[in-house]
Design a protein around this motif. Structure first.
Motif, PDB file in Angstrom:
ATOM      1  N   VAL A 303       0.864  -1.181   0.000  1.00  0.00           N
ATOM      2  CA  VAL A 303       0.000   0.000   0.000  1.00  0.00           C
ATOM      3  C   VAL A 303       0.897   1.227   0.000  1.00  0.00           C
ATOM      4  N   MET A 304       0.774   2.061  -1.030  1.00  0.00           N
ATOM      5  CA  MET A 304       1.688   3.187  -1.241  1.00  0.00           C
ATOM      6  C   MET A 304       0.933   4.513  -1.230  1.00  0.00           C
ATOM      7  N   GLY A 305       1.485   5.484  -0.525  1.00  0.00           N
ATOM      8  CA  GLY A 305       0.926   6.827  -0.528  1.00  0.00           C
ATOM      9  C   GLY A 305       1.907   7.840  -1.055  1.00  0.00           C
ATOM     10  N   TYR A 306       1.474   8.649  -1.991  1.00  0.00           N
ATOM     11  CA  TYR A 306       2.166   9.836  -2.513  1.00  0.00           C
ATOM     12  C   TYR A 306       3.696   9.712  -2.644  1.00  0.00           C
ATOM     13  N   THR A 307       4.109   9.048  -3.705  1.00  0.00           N
ATOM     14  CA  THR A 307       5.528   8.928  -4.013  1.00  0.00           C
ATOM     15  C   THR A 307       5.720   8.906  -5.520  1.00  0.00           C
ATOM     16  N   GLY A 308       6.891   9.330  -5.975  1.00  0.00           N
ATOM     17  CA  GLY A 308       7.201   9.302  -7.400  1.00  0.00           C
ATOM     18  C   GLY A 308       7.863   8.018  -7.837  1.00  0.00           C
ATOM     19  N   HIS A 309       7.813   6.996  -7.019  1.00  0.00           N
ATOM     20  CA  HIS A 309       8.454   5.719  -7.342  1.00  0.00           C
ATOM     21  C   HIS A 309       7.840   5.138  -8.616  1.00  0.00           C
ATOM     22  N   SER A 310       8.690   4.798  -9.575  1.00  0.00           N
ATOM     23  CA  SER A 310       8.190   4.294 -10.853  1.00  0.00           C
ATOM     24  C   SER A 310       8.660   2.884 -11.183  1.00  0.00           C
ATOM     25  N   ASP A 311       9.714   2.398 -10.552  1.00  0.00           N
ATOM     26  CA  ASP A 311      10.258   1.090 -10.882  1.00  0.00           C
ATOM     27  C   ASP A 311       9.336  -0.033 -10.429  1.00  0.00           C
ATOM     28  N   TYR A 312       9.387  -1.147 -11.124  1.00  0.00           N
ATOM     29  CA  TYR A 312       8.570  -2.304 -10.777  1.00  0.00           C
ATOM     30  C   TYR A 312       9.164  -3.529 -11.456  1.00  0.00           C
ATOM     31  N   THR A 313       8.697  -4.701 -11.041  1.00  0.00           N
ATOM     32  CA  THR A 313       9.054  -5.943 -11.718  1.00  0.00           C
ATOM     33  C   THR A 313       7.767  -6.664 -12.081  1.00  0.00           C
ATOM     34  N   ARG A 314       7.876  -7.671 -12.906  1.00  0.00           N
ATOM     35  CA  ARG A 314       6.695  -8.447 -13.292  1.00  0.00           C
ATOM     36  C   ARG A 314       6.263  -9.408 -12.186  1.00  0.00           C
ATOM     37  N   ASN A 315       7.021  -9.447 -11.095  1.00  0.00           N
ATOM     38  CA  ASN A 315       6.678 -10.293  -9.955  1.00  0.00           C
ATOM     39  C   ASN A 315       6.192  -9.478  -8.759  1.00  0.00           C
ATOM     40  N   ASP A 316       5.917  -8.193  -8.967  1.00  0.00           N
ATOM     41  CA  ASP A 316       5.452  -7.356  -7.863  1.00  0.00           C
ATOM     42  C   ASP A 316       4.134  -7.880  -7.301  1.00  0.00           C
ATOM     43  N   PRO A 317       3.889  -7.653  -6.016  1.00  0.00           N
ATOM     44  CA  PRO A 317       2.615  -8.075  -5.414  1.00  0.00           C
ATOM     45  C   PRO A 317       1.498  -7.105  -5.772  1.00  0.00           C
ATOM     46  N   VAL A 334       2.985   9.953 -12.410  1.00  0.00           N
ATOM     47  CA  VAL A 334       3.974   8.877 -12.291  1.00  0.00           C
ATOM     48  C   VAL A 334       3.367   7.681 -11.560  1.00  0.00           C
ATOM     49  N   MET A 335       2.619   7.951 -10.509  1.00  0.00           N
ATOM     50  CA  MET A 335       1.993   6.866  -9.760  1.00  0.00           C
ATOM     51  C   MET A 335       0.951   6.154 -10.616  1.00  0.00           C
ATOM     52  N   ARG A 336       0.174   6.929 -11.358  1.00  0.00           N
ATOM     53  CA  ARG A 336      -0.843   6.332 -12.215  1.00  0.00           C
ATOM     54  C   ARG A 336      -0.196   5.437 -13.285  1.00  0.00           C
ATOM     55  N   GLN A 337       0.910   5.929 -13.883  1.00  0.00           N
ATOM     56  CA  GLN A 337       1.576   5.155 -14.920  1.00  0.00           C
ATOM     57  C   GLN A 337       2.133   3.856 -14.375  1.00  0.00           C
ATOM     58  N   ARG A 338       2.672   3.896 -13.158  1.00  0.00           N
ATOM     59  CA  ARG A 338       3.207   2.668 -12.562  1.00  0.00           C
ATOM     60  C   ARG A 338       2.085   1.644 -12.355  1.00  0.00           C
ATOM     61  N   VAL A 339       0.936   2.118 -11.899  1.00  0.00           N
ATOM     62  CA  VAL A 339      -0.201   1.218 -11.714  1.00  0.00           C
ATOM     63  C   VAL A 339      -0.619   0.613 -13.051  1.00  0.00           C
ATOM     64  N   GLU A 340      -0.642   1.422 -14.091  1.00  0.00           N
ATOM     65  CA  GLU A 340      -0.994   0.897 -15.412  1.00  0.00           C
ATOM     66  C   GLU A 340       0.019  -0.139 -15.887  1.00  0.00           C
ATOM     67  N   ARG A 343      -0.675  -3.361 -14.032  1.00  0.00           N
ATOM     68  CA  ARG A 343      -1.853  -4.021 -14.595  1.00  0.00           C
ATOM     69  C   ARG A 343      -1.515  -4.699 -15.924  1.00  0.00           C
ATOM     70  N   ALA A 344      -0.700  -4.027 -16.732  1.00  0.00           N
ATOM     71  CA  ALA A 344      -0.319  -4.608 -18.019  1.00  0.00           C
ATOM     72  C   ALA A 344       0.493  -5.881 -17.839  1.00  0.00           C
ATOM     73  N   SER A 345       1.125  -6.017 -16.680  1.00  0.00           N
ATOM     74  CA  SER A 345       1.900  -7.216 -16.364  1.00  0.00           C
ATOM     75  C   SER A 345       1.060  -8.282 -15.682  1.00  0.00           C
ATOM     76  N   GLY A 346      -0.238  -8.034 -15.572  1.00  0.00           N
ATOM     77  CA  GLY A 346      -1.131  -9.005 -14.959  1.00  0.00           C
ATOM     78  C   GLY A 346      -1.192  -8.935 -13.449  1.00  0.00           C
ATOM     79  N   ILE A 347      -0.766  -7.810 -12.874  1.00  0.00           N
ATOM     80  CA  ILE A 347      -0.730  -7.647 -11.418  1.00  0.00           C
ATOM     81  C   ILE A 347      -1.903  -6.777 -10.986  1.00  0.00           C
ATOM     82  N   ASP A 348      -2.628  -7.205  -9.966  1.00  0.00           N
ATOM     83  CA  ASP A 348      -3.724  -6.403  -9.431  1.00  0.00           C
ATOM     84  C   ASP A 348      -3.172  -5.100  -8.865  1.00  0.00           C
TER      85      ASP A 348
END
Length: 362
Positions: A303-317, A334-340, A343-348
């Motif tokens: 659960v993330m609040g207000y950050t510019g973190h953009s990195d992710y992996t295809r194994n993220d929870p 930036v947060m919205r794009q990371r969520v997208e 999702r594109a990687s099949g992650i809720d």
């Protein structure tokens, strides 16, 4: 362990500089970085309860917002504060008020040995400063009030008075002797129901202070009241690398002492705001083995609040994200794009933008 950039040290993930406010972020072994094993995702009903509660907290925050707070530049980490000189200490169950001082918190019997971590220990402050002025200690946070801080502190005093242990060291004495900065770490534990999953809350502060009084303790207390075994972490400041190492160490500590703590090691979650959200996200991506020599499963949700973190992996929870549309530090896009991307990687993943909220709403 995931192979990341070539800038690695001892097989750990390096972390790269981040937001224009926080200028560092980590991974196992590096000071600049990008931000697999199979995991058991959190049960849908469990995640739904977490999500609903997060929304509730945000709504509560909006109701208590004040337009008088300003974002202020963070000051450099301070020199060690002076030792308290006054002999009179509040008794174990003595409540504090907004007229109480920083010294009253540090010296309170309920917080013996760790009172310096209740308020941002990394900030230069006057021990005689009244708690009514506590917002001065959290320049990256908004909607901080002395009344809310005192309410939280008094709940913690009552918790200790009821016979509960509040603070746990995560490093051994030998580890702290080898690195004195590890003395500035630990876990605040707010018990939920025995055998229930645990959650670790990571307060933000631009890696220059730990804003637990506003962004750690209140959420951990609320989660414990819902039955979760909730922790708020005190971590080393100065950069995301050491902060994430401390979070990894905290997870390992809980896993190794789960029976003593009476917590489940399954379906744990990581929560964080601002810099703390980056910590939660990095451990969600790489787990403990990305930062220390201990291997555990990734969290079941982040659960993330207000950050510019953009990195992710295809194994993220599965990931749940909130930010205000008046945030002058973190980027909602930036947060919205990371969520997208998740999702594109099949992650809720879910993204929620709240109106009129500034950075660090807690």
């Amino acid at each position: 362990m995931s192979p990341l950039s070539s800038n690695t040290l001892a097989g750990r993930v390096p972390i790269r500089p981040v937001d224009r406010v926080c200028n560092c972020f980590p991974h196992r072994g590096g000071n600049t970085a990008s931000c697999g094993c199979n995991i058991d995702f959190i049960k849908p009903e469990t995640m739904n309860r977490m999500i609903l509660h997060t929304i509730l907290l945000c709504c509560m925050c909006m109701a208590s917002c004040s337009d008088n707070e300003e974002n202020r530049p963070v000051l450099p980490p301070d020199q060690e504060h002076e030792e308290p000189e006054t002999p009179d200490k509040p008794q174990n169950n003595s409540p504090l008020t907004t007229s109480s001082t920083v010294r009253d918190v540090i010296e309170h019997e309920a917080f013996s040995g760790f009172g310096q971590f209740i308020l941002p220990a990394e900030r230069s402050y006057d021990n005689n400063m009244r708690l009514a002025d506590v917002a001065r200690l959290l320049p990256f946070h908004n909607y901080v009030t002395g009344e809310r801080a005192v309410e939280t502190i008094n709940k913690m005093i009552d918790y200790v008075s009821d016979g509960n242990r509040l603070f746990y060291d995560i490093y051994s004495d030998a580890e702290k002797r080898a690195d004195s900065r590890k003395n500035n770490t630990g876990l605040f534990f707010f018990r939920g129901k025995p055998g229930r999953p645990f959650a670790i809350v990571c307060p933000g502060g631009g890696f220059s202070y730990v804003g637990a009084i506003h962004e750690g303790f209140p959420l951990a207390i609320a989660l414990s009241e819902m039955g979760y075994n909730a922790f708020s972490i005190q971590y080393r400041t100065g950069g995301a690398q050491v902060a994430c190492e401390d979070l990894a160490q905290a997870i390992d500590f809980i896993m190794r002492h789960a029976e003593e703590l009476r917590v489940s090691t399954e379906n744990y979650s990581l929560w964080g705001g601002s810099a703390g959200a980056r910590m939660a996200a990095y451990l969600g991506s790489y787990s403990t083995q990305g930062f220390i020599d201990a291997a555990h499963e990734r969290p079941a949700t982040v659960v993330m609040g207000y950050t510019g973190h953009s990195d992710y992996t295809r194994n993220d929870p599965p990931t749940y994200v909130v930010i205000g549309d008046n945030d002058g530090i973190a980027s909602a896009s930036v947060m919205r794009q990371r969520v997208e991307n998740l999702r594109a990687s099949g992650i809720d993943a879910e993204f929620h933008l709240f109106p009129n909220l500034r950075h660090g709403f807690g």
